[in-house]
Write an enzyme that holds these catalytic residues in place. Structure first.
Site, PDB file in Angstrom:
ATOM      1  N   PRO A 109       0.834  -1.210   0.000  1.00 30.38           N
ATOM      2  CA  PRO A 109       0.000   0.000   0.000  1.00 30.38           C
ATOM      3  C   PRO A 109       0.862   1.251   0.000  1.00 30.38           C
ATOM      4  O   PRO A 109       1.953   1.271   0.575  1.00 30.38           O
ATOM      5  CB  PRO A 109      -0.794  -0.126   1.311  1.00 30.38           C
ATOM      6  CG  PRO A 109      -0.789  -1.589   1.611  1.00 30.38           C
ATOM      7  CD  PRO A 109       0.535  -2.102   1.122  1.00 30.38           C
ATOM      8  N   CYS A 110       0.357   2.297  -0.631  1.00 28.17           N
ATOM      9  CA  CYS A 110       1.123   3.530  -0.746  1.00 28.17           C
ATOM     10  C   CYS A 110       1.495   4.099   0.611  1.00 28.17           C
ATOM     11  O   CYS A 110       2.542   4.729   0.773  1.00 28.17           O
ATOM     12  CB  CYS A 110       0.330   4.562  -1.550  1.00 28.17           C
ATOM     13  SG  CYS A 110       1.232   6.058  -1.962  1.00 28.17           S
ATOM     14  N   GLN A 111       0.663   3.874   1.637  1.00 28.33           N
ATOM     15  CA  GLN A 111       0.958   4.408   2.965  1.00 28.33           C
ATOM     16  C   GLN A 111       2.259   3.858   3.523  1.00 28.33           C
ATOM     17  O   GLN A 111       2.859   4.428   4.432  1.00 28.33           O
ATOM     18  CB  GLN A 111      -0.171   4.076   3.950  1.00 28.33           C
ATOM     19  CG  GLN A 111      -1.526   4.590   3.532  1.00 28.33           C
ATOM     20  CD  GLN A 111      -2.298   3.528   2.777  1.00 28.33           C
ATOM     21  OE1 GLN A 111      -1.888   3.133   1.698  1.00 28.33           O
ATOM     22  NE2 GLN A 111      -3.404   3.077   3.327  1.00 28.33           N
ATOM     23  N   PHE A 113       4.994   3.893   2.168  1.00 26.44           N
ATOM     24  CA  PHE A 113       6.146   4.629   1.680  1.00 26.44           C
ATOM     25  C   PHE A 113       6.122   6.094   2.091  1.00 26.44           C
ATOM     26  O   PHE A 113       6.458   6.976   1.316  1.00 26.44           O
ATOM     27  CB  PHE A 113       6.213   4.523   0.159  1.00 26.44           C
ATOM     28  CG  PHE A 113       6.362   3.101  -0.317  1.00 26.44           C
ATOM     29  CD1 PHE A 113       7.465   2.363   0.035  1.00 26.44           C
ATOM     30  CD2 PHE A 113       5.388   2.520  -1.099  1.00 26.44           C
ATOM     31  CE1 PHE A 113       7.606   1.055  -0.400  1.00 26.44           C
ATOM     32  CE2 PHE A 113       5.523   1.213  -1.539  1.00 26.44           C
ATOM     33  CZ  PHE A 113       6.638   0.477  -1.185  1.00 26.44           C
TER      34      PHE A 113
END
Length: 499
Positions: A109-111, A113
């Site tokens: 998930p983007c979170q 990073f």
């Protein structure tokens, strides 16, 4: 530890070059879109980790053993709570985690990073500091731990392009720098699924890293199809690329298709052979009673089907005969007449105008043209005809497929709302079915989705398009198979063995 890593990776490379299959561990696998592409390319799907129970069940059903629903493959796992050693033990491997996998793939998930600082990213040893307590960083820290524990020859990471400008921060650049500290050469770029035979305009960021053992920089696939990107995509790219430095040695120029390539696959080519579904505006209960597993025959007497449809019906390991399943659609009878009048490419503001016109026509037919708009009768009639959403706030809420062009991006939100993909055939007056969404994502017809309709839509929207995954994996596998010169590695290995 560096000598141990070199030895492990060298032995893995030797095994591959003697004809062994590349063994893959995928983290955050979802239902298995990227895995399906890797399987088609020739990689071995050795293990996966997926937190969502229905997606994990879908993965096991499609890639596991016959008893997959009760097996360790179907068990949902949290990558934070699962170690590589625990995983190989649960799956019954006789090898250690470091010996078991050649390729590590992840669609985190983007979170995961969030900006947490280069020096902090490089630390996976567990020092007590602020970054360790940042929950946004935990997934990425655990991913780095999987790299350390499995010592893969190659790494694939997929994410949204916005990760290039995550709060003004180029995260892929930082990831590549971090992986270099662990003995990898890493590159990143944006790939559009429509350039690789997927009937969908879907931009995705890919990072590929190869162990120094291979002595080569990662490569990316060349497009196989041509498309002039719709308005808006170039602007989105510019925003995403704002923090990509021209001097970056990690950024790979975005592949550009040759105009002489075959045109991108359109929606009609993708789903035109699937069953016509019209029962819903005659008797909605027919579809409401239909199960996801229920099958319907392909359309007969439509002439030769497209090459794409043929691939979806005959995909090796997922072929169907004359039937397919997944023919469930969302039903809102209020909107059937609106769908009928919408033209291809129409969005919600146009749909709202159509609804307002239908309301005027309905009132006229009932002899209520002058009725007060404050009366309860008027409000009741309006509610049955006009959607309540503000066109100014939801301009992209609805969209009708263009049969001659690829679809817009499918998202996980399809688990709640499929109005972003209204069928181009006005006679059918509906949004796309589960199977049609799967086709637009390049899942073959024999691929089965666990759970109910909403879960299936969510799994499809979350997935990496299998054909895009195939293009990336095929290029990667070609690099793994090269006979590269490794004099320095061989010297280190020889010294290690003699010690």
């Amino acid at each position: 530890m560096a000598s141990d890593s070199n030895l492990i990776r060298y032995e893995k490379l030797t095994r591959l070059q003697r004809g062994g299959k590349a063994r893959t561990l995928e983290i955050c696998s979802g239902a298995g879109g990227l895995s399906l592409g890797m399987l088609k390319a020739g990689l071995d799907l050795s293990a996966h980790i997926e937190f969502d129970p229905e997606a994990a069940e879908s993965y096991a059903h499609n890639f596991g053993e016959a008893e997959a629903y009760n097996s360790a493959w179907a068990r949902p796992r949290d990558m934070i709570e699962t170690t590589a050693a625990e995983l190989v033990s649960e799956l019954g491997f006789t090898t250690t985690a470091a010996e078991s996998f050649d390729v590590l793939a992840a669609g985190l998930p983007c979170q995961a990073f969030a900006r947490i600082g280069r020096s902090k990213l490089r630390s996976v040893s567990g020092e007590e500091d602020a970054f360790q307590k940042d929950p946004r960083a935990s997934l990425y820290r655990h991913f780095l731990q999987f790299v350390e524990d499995t010592q893969p020859l190659a790494i694939i990471i997929e994410n949204v392009p916005d990760i290039l400008n995550f709060g003004g921060h180029n995260v892929p650049e930082e990831i590549c720098q971090t992986l270099e500290q662990s003995g990898y050469r890493a590159r990143y770029t944006i790939l559009n699924a429509a350039y690789f035979g997927v009937p969908q305009v879907r931009e995705r960021l890919f990072i590929v890293a190869l162990a120094d053992t291979l002595n080569q920089a990662p490569e990316f696939p060349a497009p196989t199809h041509f498309l002039n990107l719709p308005k808006g995509y170039e602007g989105s790219r510019r925003v995403a690329l704002k923090h990509v430095s021209n001097s970056s040695r990690h950024f790979h120029p975005i592949p550009v298709p040759n105009p002489e390539l075959p045109p991108a696959v359109g929606a009609r080519e993708a789903i035109g052979d699937l069953p016509v579904i019209m029962e819903h505006f005659k008797d909605p209960a027919v579809i409401r009673r239909r199960k996801l597993s229920a099958t319907l025959p392909y359309q007969a007497n439509i002439g030769a089907i497209s090459d794409y449809a043929h691939l979806m019906q005959t995909w090796n390991g997922f072929a169907t005969s004359d039937h397919s399943n997944g023919h469930l659609v969302r039903l809102t009878p209020r909107d059937f007449p609106i769908f009928n009048r919408m033209k291809v490419g129409d969005d919600y503001p146009v749909a709202r105008q159509i609804a307002e016109k239908l309301l005027v026509e309905t009132l006229a037919e009932a002899g209520l043209t002058g009725i007060s708009e404050d009366s309860q009768r008027y409000l009741d009639i309006r509610a049955k005809i006009v959607p309540p959403y503000d066109p100014a706030k939801f301009p992209n809420k609805w969209w009708k497929l263009d049969p001659d062009k690829p679809s817009r991006t499918l998202t996980a939100h399809m688990g709640k709302d499929t109005y972003s993909h209204i069928h181009y055939d006005s006679k059918q007056r509906r949004t796309v079915s589960v199977r049609e969404a799967a086709r637009l994502q390049s899942f073959p017809d024999g691929f089965q989705f666990a759970g109910a309709m909403n879960a299936a839509f969510r799994q499809i929207g979350n997935a990496v398009p299998p054909l895009l995954g195939y293009a990336v994996a095929r290029t990667l596998l070609a690099q793994l198979g090269r006979d590269v010169s490794k004099p320095e590695v061989e010297k280190k290995v020889a010294r290690r063995r003699a010690a």
